[in-house]
Enzyme design. Structure first.
Site, mmCIF file in Angstrom:
data_model
loop_
_atom_site.group_PDB
_atom_site.id
_atom_site.type_symbol
_atom_site.label_atom_id
_atom_site.label_comp_id
_atom_site.label_asym_id
_atom_site.label_seq_id
_atom_site.Cartn_x
_atom_site.Cartn_y
_atom_site.Cartn_z
ATOM 1 N N GLU A 213 0.911 -1.129 -0.107
ATOM 2 C CA GLU A 213 0.144 -0.031 -0.221
ATOM 3 C C GLU A 213 1.001 1.374 -0.062
ATOM 4 O OE1 GLU A 213 -3.099 0.090 3.073
ATOM 5 O OE2 GLU A 213 -3.990 -1.875 2.389
ATOM 6 N N GLU A 394 -5.399 -8.558 0.612
ATOM 7 C CA GLU A 394 -6.116 -8.158 1.801
ATOM 8 C C GLU A 394 -7.653 -7.772 1.761
ATOM 9 O OE1 GLU A 394 -4.390 -4.926 4.044
ATOM 10 O OE2 GLU A 394 -2.486 -5.597 3.882
HETATM 11 O O1 IFM Z 1 -4.269 -3.079 9.203
HETATM 12 C C1 IFM Z 1 -4.239 -2.720 7.836
HETATM 13 C C2 IFM Z 1 -2.897 -3.350 7.100
HETATM 14 O O2 IFM Z 1 -1.607 -3.135 7.845
HETATM 15 C C3 IFM Z 1 -2.813 -2.534 5.612
HETATM 16 N N1 IFM Z 1 -4.004 -2.440 4.908
HETATM 17 C C4 IFM Z 1 -5.419 -2.346 5.751
HETATM 18 C C5 IFM Z 1 -5.475 -2.932 7.150
HETATM 19 C C6 IFM Z 1 -6.730 -2.221 7.884
HETATM 20 O O3 IFM Z 1 -6.691 -1.072 8.180
#
Ligand code: IFM
Length: 486
Positions: A213, A394
């Protein structure tokens, strides 16, 4: 991505669906490497909604180092920007830190056993750069490497495929002190660190992710300042975005140089951008938001150029123009093997460029709940960037879980997962090459500026006793994996 207090908290109950059938027994307690087994409920192996995923689809869970490992001073680990950030009063909800987190560094065998008992096929974890190079440069700290070797061996012994992320936000503090991601040199330091990891684990880790990210790092670390290093400097954020992309490209180059016949990918949190109303349809405001949410990362990596509409705004992007050097975009566009997509929320924009909330949110008030957005964003990637293999690296939701005796009910999470997986399934039916799904997250963990106030895991963690209790969603996910469908 995270601006915790921009919008009022909306109802998060609308997605609550049916509770799953009630449990039998659960084993509590992980102190002596006992495995808390998910509760069985005699589930039917056939998907009730008939949505079977393709054969070979891989089901995983994801975590990151700082959020679960704890042990911040163990075995020669150096300080990270998150250790430093957490030490500043008022930065983290409740004054929490990742100092102990879920103590995964010491309890990883328990956690691997939990994954195995759930039938998880692949695990996405991240490597803490400061464990490997405590100051962000120079020779490797063998004890740090050994931890990840043990982790990977433990996964392989259990038949779980590792996916290693090189950078999930825990920059060595020593590099921050020489300018961090604002400095071009940090990209080269990252490539050196990546080369160490490819050498150490490249033959046992089949898939690598470079940087998790980059958008969150730039927007929340350097614009809103809610994440480490906590800057509010939009000018600096342009250099940070470019250097993160450059670091990604240099790491991909180092990977190819390592000669490993393995795969490597970027991980981007993409958000479909929609007009908030009729007036904003087709507006520049929507295009700008899309550029900043998606294209500023996708275009350089997959097309070798920054979005022209963004670059054309010379005033706004002067700081970006200044840091781009000849040849950088060739480096950034080094071919990758797949794309990691993190999906949490859509974005709606009005004609003034203001973000508008159109859906209920989870307890993370930035997270509007809109499963169809995942379908849309996947189709958009295919349409604009071609048939890249995709992994959902994710996807998840926080809920305010609390154990009720030995059980943890989290129907809201189950409904979130079911609806989002349905969206993934629909995208696959529409021809998108999604090969795997990583649920965020395996464990309750340190949720950055929200500290421990949000629980994102399918396994409940009692942060005092470090006991683990699989939630209802863990059992639901186990059944989903077993039947390869929802
Ligand atoms: O916890 C975070 C993760 O570290 C990165 N993506 C989003 C998740 C939720 O906020």
């Amino acid at each position: 991505m995270r601006q915790p207090s921009q919008s009022p908290r909306l109802s998060r109950r609308s997605l609550v669906g049916a509770m799953i059938t009630l449990p039998t027994a659960i084993t509590l307690g992980c102190d002596s490497h006992s495995v808390p087994t998910p509760r069985r409920r005699g589930a039917s192996p056939s998907p009730p909604e008939g949505r079977r995923f393709p054969d070979g689809f891989r089901w995983g869970v994801a975590t990151s180092a700082y959020q679960i490992e704890g042990a911040v001073k163990a075995d020669g680990r150096g300080q990270s920007i998150w250790d430093a950030f957490c030490a500043v009063p008022g930065r983290i909800s409740g004054g929490d830190t990742g100092e102990q987190a879920a103590d995964h560094y010491h309890r990883y065998l328990t956690d691997l056993d939990i994954m195995q008992s759930l039938g998880v096929q692949t695990y996405r974890f991240s490597i803490a750069w400061p464990r490997i190079q405590p100051d962000g440069r120079g020779s490797a700290n063998q004890r740090g490497l050994d931890f990840y070797k043990r982790l990977v061996d433990g996964l392989l012994e259990r038949g779980i495929e590792p996916l290693a992320t090189l950078y999930h936000w825990d920059l060595p503090q020593a590099l921050q002190e020489t300018g961090g991601w604002e400095q071009r040199d940090t990209a080269q330091r990252f490539a050196d660190y990546a080369a160490i990891m490819f050498e150490a684990l490249g033959s046992s880790v089949p898939t690598w992710a470079t940087i998790n990210e980059p958008k969150t790092i730039a927007e929340v670390g350097y614009v809103s300042g809610f994440h480490a290093p906590g800057k509010r400097d939009p000018e600096a954020a342009w250099a940070v975005r470019h250097h993160l992309l450059l670091a990604h490209g240099l790491a991909v180059r180092a990977f190819r140089d390592s000669g490993r016949a393995r795969r490597i990918c970027p991980v981007l949190n993409l958000a479909p951008v929609y007009p908030a109303d009729d007036a904003s349809a087709g507006s520049t405001a929507v295009a700008v938001a899309d550029a900043m949410e998606n294209r500023i990362y996708l275009d350089p990596i997959f097309k070798g150029s920054y979005p022209q509409d963004l670059l054309a705004d010379q005033d706004k992007t002067a700081a970006l123009h200044r840091v781009i050097k000849d040849g950088d975009l060739n480096v950034i566009a080094a071919p990758v093997d797949l794309l990691g997509v993190n999906y949490y929320n859509p974005v709606y924009v009005d004609t003034s460029g203001t973000y508008v909330m159109k859906h209920p949110t989870s307890m993370a008030t930035w997270q509007q709940l809109y499963p169809d957005g995942l379908h849309d964003v996947l189709l958009r990637v295919r349409q604009d960037y071609g048939d890249i293999p995709i992994s959902i690296t994710e996807n998840g939701i926080p809920t305010d879980d609390a154990p009720d005796g030995t059980v943890v009910y989290d129907p809201e999470r189950i409904e979130f997962l079911r609806t989002h997986l349905a969206a993934v399934h629909r995208a696959i039916e529409d021809g998108v090459g999604v090969e795997s799904y990583y649920l965020w997250s395996l464990l309750d963990n340190f949720e950055w500026s929200a500290g421990y106030s949000q629980r994102w895991g399918i396994v409940y963690v009692d942060f005092d006793s470090q006991q683990r209790i699989p939630k209802d969603s863990a059992q639901w996910y186990q059944d989903t994996i077993a039947r390869n469908g929802i």
